[in-house]
Design an enzyme around this catalytic site. Structure first.
Site, mmCIF file in Angstrom:
data_model
loop_
_atom_site.group_PDB
_atom_site.id
_atom_site.type_symbol
_atom_site.label_atom_id
_atom_site.label_comp_id
_atom_site.label_asym_id
_atom_site.label_seq_id
_atom_site.Cartn_x
_atom_site.Cartn_y
_atom_site.Cartn_z
ATOM 1 N N GLY A 101 31.630 31.655 29.873
ATOM 2 C CA GLY A 101 32.778 30.471 30.641
ATOM 3 C C GLY A 101 32.632 29.947 30.618
ATOM 4 O O GLY A 101 34.079 30.905 30.003
ATOM 5 N N ASP A 270 33.638 39.826 32.920
ATOM 6 C CA ASP A 270 33.771 38.375 33.548
ATOM 7 C C ASP A 270 34.922 38.078 33.657
ATOM 8 O O ASP A 270 35.707 37.146 34.097
ATOM 9 C CB ASP A 270 33.834 37.343 32.404
ATOM 10 N N ASP A 280 43.015 36.751 34.940
ATOM 11 C CA ASP A 280 42.634 37.021 33.730
ATOM 12 C C ASP A 280 43.896 38.111 32.487
ATOM 13 O O ASP A 280 43.534 39.209 32.485
ATOM 14 C CB ASP A 280 41.587 37.342 33.043
#
Length: 522
Positions: A101, A270, A280
């Site tokens: 998350g 992720d 990211d």
């Protein structure tokens, strides 16, 4: 920000976490949790991208307003919005990690501008239910790296998130930069990043792993409806088309990474976007010397899973995990396997064309495989700067002698004294074949050089450049952040006034923290 058009589709249409307490926990049967950013003590705007500000519908004049500063530092919340953190899982370094998350990212809102939708997300804005053992904050050095790199990638033509603003929080953040038991306080900062959405492969993995198949079906159909409206047909056909689309855009993204020498450093599932955009920016880096085994990530220093040369294979592995997540909806392996099997085949065909184009070869010949494979091998015989080599290759002319051609690429060698005997002989043989091959090309030397210089950048965000900007910013001098930001907006242009940045990695940067390898906290 009077013209900002709010449209919160994600929170309006998908299941929310009923628990409103911002406590670290397992969050099930939901796709997000409402959470407010931590209030910074003394925010200060370091930089903002006027292009991205305009992209989302904010006027240039509003950049230096108190409202802009307070909203994009997390101090104030936009009217008619409810910030949230997304719930997703993922594979990290090949191992199932379970719930992950948004541990240090908070989505402010979705906005609509010029018939396009954008999610505005703060990175480093504080703790969320998904922060695990961390504080959800970010430090200035990692924020500068993210802010500059996302915009640099955009102007290189690489699919990516965008950077809207970089803001100092005024707070101190404790970080152990090398994970060696020596934490220290650093300046805190917040970056606002922008993307169509921040939906990841891991978003779907989480739902399948928890057998939340109703939510999985709803989420996939939501994603297709809003981001892939061209997909039509029966539900099963749509799910397969969706996977094909994600596979195709992911392949294109990786191809661009290999073209410019970018290494992501932490290609966990992720950290993979369903839009085929780079997200990211942590321990990333650009190849200095051409080394397929190089990775910038200290955490990956032993196995080098995410090394430069392995990025296409990792992308396929990650897509396999996404296929597994979608399987309960498709209930048939064959169509998913067919797409996966073609990934590397298609990538290798695209890669060969891309590599030949970098060499200024735009037609096909029987010698092309030999030229590509030969160069990939010879570039590793002695440290050879990838960016400089390919950029200077455009200076070679069809009628040059081998000696003249060699002189034009010589600056790319880190240790010129090593280029002798067998290594020199290998270069001369390759250049001889290359010069013969150029004579087949119909473009003139000038036309070929122009096309090559639109493929091979002159300027990339080398780690040492980012580190210089970080060192200056730590002392309150943000001029280098601004200089690099503007330099990297035109990476294919000559920019004679900035020639100092067209240079090999300096010796001092070879082993300096932040310049060679970086940790995930970087």
């Amino acid at each position: 920000m009077k013209n900002l058009k709010i449209n919160n589709r994600f929170t309006a249409e998908l299941p929310a976490d009923p628990e409103l307490k911002n406590e670290i926990r397992q969050v099930k049967n939901t796709l997000f949790s409402y959470v407010n950013p931590a209030k910074p003590s003394n925010p200060e705007l370091i930089h903002a991208s006027e292009e991205v500000v305009a992209l989302v519908g904010i006027s240039k004049e509003e950049i230096h307003s108190d409202e802009f500063l307070n909203v994009f530092s997390g101090k104030d919340i936009l009217p008619k919005t409810q910030p949230y953190a997304m719930c997703y899982a993922g594979h990290q370094f090949g191992n199932w990690a379970g719930q992950l998350g948004d541990g240090r990212a908070i989505n402010l809102t979705e906005v609509e501008n010029n018939n396009q939708f954008y999610t505005l997300q703060l990175k480093g804005a504080g703790k969320t239910p998904y922060s695990r053992t961390a504080d959800g904050l970010a430090v200035l050095r990692s924020s500068i790296r993210e802010y500059l790199c996302a915009e640099a990638m955009h102007y290189l033509g690489v699919p990516t998130t965008r950077s809207l603003s970089l803001i100092l929080s005024g707070d101190q953040v404790l970080r152990d930069i090398l994970y060696n038991g020596n934490p220290a306080y650093e300046k805190g900062a917040v970056v606002c990043r922008v993307a169509p959405s921040f939906i990841r492969f891991g978003s779907f993995e989480m739902l399948t792993a928890r057998n939340e198949l109703k939510n999985l079906k709803q989420f996939v159909e939501y994603t297709i409806k809003h981001y892939f409206p061209e997909i039509k047909g029966k539900p099963k056909e749509q799910y397969i088309q969706f996977f094909q689309k994600v596979t195709d855009t992911t392949r294109g993204m990786i191809l661009h990474w290999q073209r410019v020498g970018f290494v992501h450093g932490v290609m966990n599932t992720d950290n993979m976007s369903i839009h085929g955009i780079t997200i990211d920016y942590g321990p990333y880096g650009w190849l200095e010397n051409y080394d397929p085994d190089w990775t910038p990530n200290t955490t990956d220093s032993q196995n080098r899973r995410y090394r430069f040369g392995n990025q296409p294979q990792v992308a396929q592995w990650n897509l396999f995990q996404l296929a597994n997540a979608l399987y309960p909806l498709v209930n048939e392996a064959a169509p998913l396997e067919k797409i996966l099997d073609s990934f590397i085949i298609d990538f290798e065909e695209d890669y060969k064309i891309m590599f030949l184009n970098k060499l200024g070869i735009f037609t096909s010949s029987d010698t092309d495989d030999k030229i590509v494979k030969g160069l990939e091998e010879i570039l590793q015989l002695s440290e050879t700067d990838m960016t400089i080599f390919f950029r200077n290759l455009s200076q070679i002319k069809k009628e040059d002698s081998v000696e003249q051609a060699f002189e034009k690429i010589e600056y790319a060698f880190y240790f010129p004294m090593e280029i002798k005997d067998k290594i020199l002989d290998a270069w001369q043989k390759w250049l001889s074949v290359y010069l013969k091959r150029l004579k087949i090309e119909t473009l003139s030397d000038e036309e070929r050089a122009l096309k090559m210089n639109q493929i091979n950048p002159k300027y990339v965000l080398r780690n040492y450049m980012a580190q210089l900007a970080i060192d200056a910013a730590d002392k309150g001098d943000y001029s280098l952040v601004d200089e690099l930001f503007h330099l990297l907006k035109n990476p294919y242009d000559e920019q004679p006034e900035s020639e100092k940045w067209f240079a090999k990695r300096p010796d001092w940067a070879r082993t300096k923290v932040g310049c060679s390898m970086l940790s995930c906290s970087s």
